[in-house]
Write a protein that holds these residues in place. Structure first.
Motif, PDB file in Angstrom:
ATOM      1  N   VAL A 285       0.846  -1.201   0.000  1.00  0.00           N
ATOM      2  CA  VAL A 285       0.000   0.000   0.000  1.00  0.00           C
ATOM      3  C   VAL A 285       0.882   1.252   0.000  1.00  0.00           C
ATOM      4  O   VAL A 285       0.629   2.208  -0.744  1.00  0.00           O
ATOM      5  N   ILE A 286       1.939   1.216   0.794  1.00  0.00           N
ATOM      6  CA  ILE A 286       2.837   2.383   0.863  1.00  0.00           C
ATOM      7  C   ILE A 286       3.519   2.602  -0.494  1.00  0.00           C
ATOM      8  O   ILE A 286       3.626   3.734  -0.974  1.00  0.00           O
ATOM      9  N   ARG A 287       3.919   1.507  -1.130  1.00  0.00           N
ATOM     10  CA  ARG A 287       4.541   1.638  -2.465  1.00  0.00           C
ATOM     11  C   ARG A 287       3.538   2.207  -3.461  1.00  0.00           C
ATOM     12  O   ARG A 287       3.860   3.093  -4.252  1.00  0.00           O
ATOM     13  N   ASN A 288       2.299   1.729  -3.425  1.00  0.00           N
ATOM     14  CA  ASN A 288       1.262   2.303  -4.306  1.00  0.00           C
ATOM     15  C   ASN A 288       1.171   3.810  -4.104  1.00  0.00           C
ATOM     16  O   ASN A 288       1.056   4.575  -5.067  1.00  0.00           O
ATOM     17  N   CYS A 289       1.198   4.229  -2.835  1.00  0.00           N
ATOM     18  CA  CYS A 289       1.060   5.662  -2.523  1.00  0.00           C
ATOM     19  C   CYS A 289       2.239   6.452  -3.060  1.00  0.00           C
ATOM     20  O   CYS A 289       2.067   7.548  -3.616  1.00  0.00           O
ATOM     21  N   GLN A 290       3.427   5.878  -2.874  1.00  0.00           N
ATOM     22  CA  GLN A 290       4.635   6.577  -3.380  1.00  0.00           C
ATOM     23  C   GLN A 290       4.561   6.727  -4.894  1.00  0.00           C
ATOM     24  O   GLN A 290       4.833   7.795  -5.446  1.00  0.00           O
ATOM     25  N   GLU A 291       4.153   5.639  -5.578  1.00  0.00           N
ATOM     26  CA  GLU A 291       4.092   5.674  -7.051  1.00  0.00           C
ATOM     27  C   GLU A 291       3.084   6.697  -7.554  1.00  0.00           C
ATOM     28  O   GLU A 291       3.291   7.342  -8.581  1.00  0.00           O
ATOM     29  N   ALA A 292       1.975   6.839  -6.818  1.00  0.00           N
ATOM     30  CA  ALA A 292       0.894   7.712  -7.310  1.00  0.00           C
ATOM     31  C   ALA A 292       0.874   9.074  -6.607  1.00  0.00           C
ATOM     32  O   ALA A 292       0.007   9.905  -6.900  1.00  0.00           O
ATOM     33  N   GLY A 293       1.791   9.298  -5.681  1.00  0.00           N
ATOM     34  CA  GLY A 293       1.823  10.576  -4.970  1.00  0.00           C
ATOM     35  C   GLY A 293       0.625  10.780  -4.047  1.00  0.00           C
ATOM     36  O   GLY A 293       0.134  11.901  -3.893  1.00  0.00           O
ATOM     37  N   ILE A 294       0.179   9.704  -3.412  1.00  0.00           N
ATOM     38  CA  ILE A 294      -0.979   9.802  -2.502  1.00  0.00           C
ATOM     39  C   ILE A 294      -0.450   9.908  -1.060  1.00  0.00           C
ATOM     40  O   ILE A 294       0.375   9.083  -0.640  1.00  0.00           O
ATOM     41  N   PRO A 295      -0.903  10.902  -0.269  1.00  0.00           N
ATOM     42  CA  PRO A 295      -0.462  10.951   1.134  1.00  0.00           C
ATOM     43  C   PRO A 295      -1.046   9.773   1.935  1.00  0.00           C
ATOM     44  O   PRO A 295      -2.183   9.379   1.695  1.00  0.00           O
ATOM     45  N   LEU A 296      -0.263   9.222   2.876  1.00  0.00           N
ATOM     46  CA  LEU A 296      -0.757   8.110   3.708  1.00  0.00           C
ATOM     47  C   LEU A 296      -1.900   8.581   4.602  1.00  0.00           C
ATOM     48  O   LEU A 296      -1.897   9.716   5.059  1.00  0.00           O
TER      49      LEU A 296
END
Ligand code: ADE
Ligand code: ZN
Length: 330
Positions: A25-36
């Motif tokens: 999930v964290i990698r998905n966020c990093q790839e898409a620029g989504i804040p945790l």
């Protein structure tokens, strides 16, 4: 302590959405620029079913690519193997996945690719139960069933319904037509009821939705005539004791009705619901229940046998798991 990993068994009540790994999930966020939504150690924090379902919407919203879905499916099967699961029926609810709303066939294909690759690598077979949400409309539900009937994907074994019945009110009548069409299309039917609804939800699942299996169903215990009906008709309950305590359905495992239902002759199996998010495993669930209810190895064998009978595995695989279960020693 008994090793319930070696116990041959099926998992029949588990959600793809409940099996994410924080790293992914964290990698998905990093790839898409989504804040945790929260720091890593509180990424899966929820307090009740309502906040839990809201968290699922956020988590699933981080999955955008076909590869991310295929990896999730692969890791799901690997997780099953680690718990000694020999076959799993897994629920996926497209409403939680905003980037896939307009491409549900693509979503099913992506999961299928991951499950197929996992099976090639020796991990257990997985059947997909595509789920409606209790708060959806009748029209949207029928649209999903029509889509499933059209594509007839071999990975899809059942229509499911999950979500929050306390928020939706009585919705059996709303979904009766969708479930009727699913049956006509040859799909099995598994229904969340008797978790956020009382026994009336379980009765509607049987009488209005034609459920051949009930997910949770535990609050049937509040109506003795319904318990008798489940026992007489041999309708299996996919019970998730740890989830029920974590999400506040019962205050403790000791107060959970699984043993009372079992003693009343209802076919019950032990399952995990959302193990990664609730930080549990199937083997830990068997161990905690055996400890709490004083079950011996014959009772455990019976519960595992029920999981296999209740599953949507093919008959040859069921026979193989049951044969191995017959010679299992605690
Ligand atoms: N979706 C994922 N977990 C669920 C649960 N325990 N109840 C209803 N819907 C769900
Ligand atoms: Zn569930």
């Amino acid at each position: 302590m008994t090793d319930y990993i070696a116990l041959p068994k099926a998992e029949v009540h588990i959600h793809v959405e409940g099996c994410f790994e924080a790293d992914d999930v964290i990698r998905n966020c990093q790839e898409a620029g989504i804040p945790l939504r929260a720091p890593r150690d509180r990424l899966f924090e929820a307090h009740d079913l309502k906040s839990f379902l809201e968290m699922l919407d956020w988590l699933c919203g981080t999955f955008r690519t076909r590869e991310q879905l295929a990896i999730t499916a692969y890791k799901f099967a690997r997780r099953m193997a680690k718990s000694g699961v020999r076959y799993a029926d897994v629920i996926v609810n497209p409403t939680h996945w905003p980037h896939w709303h307009s491409n549900i066939p693509g979503m099913i294909n992506a999961f299928d690719a991951g499950f197929a690759a996992a099976e090639q690598d020796g991990y257990p077979p997985v059947g997909l139960c595509v789920s409606l949400l209790r708060t959806q409309s009748a029209e949207d539900a029928i649209e999903l069933v029509e889509l499933l009937s059209r594509i007839r994907h071999p990975r899809v074994v059942a229509l499911s319904i999950d979500g929050n019945e306390a928020a939706a009110g009585r919705t059996g009548p709303r979904f009766a037509e969708a479930f009727r069409r699913a049956a006509a299309a040859g799909l099995r039917r598994t229904v969340h009821a008797g978790e956020s609804s009382g026994p009336e939800g379980v009765r509607d699942a049987i009488e209005l939705l034609g459920a051949d299996r009930i997910d949770h169903g535990v609050r049937a215990i509040e109506e003795p005539a319904l318990v008798d009906l489940l026992a007489q008709r041999r309708i299996p309950l996919g019970v998730c004791p740890i989830s029920n305590v974590a999400l506040g359905v019962y205050p403790s495992l000791a107060e959970h009705p699984i043993d009372a239902l079992r003693k009343a002759g209802v076919p019950v199996s032990i399952n995990t619901d959302d193990p990664a998010l609730l930080d549990t495993t199937l083997e830990a669930s068997y161990a905690a229940c055996a400890d709490t209810f004083g079950w011996n190895s014959e009772t455990i064998r019976q519960l595992a046998a029920t999981s296999v009978h209740a599953s949507y595995a093919n008959p040859a695989l069921k026979a193989q798991i049951l044969a191995d279960l017959a010679v299992w020693r605690a």
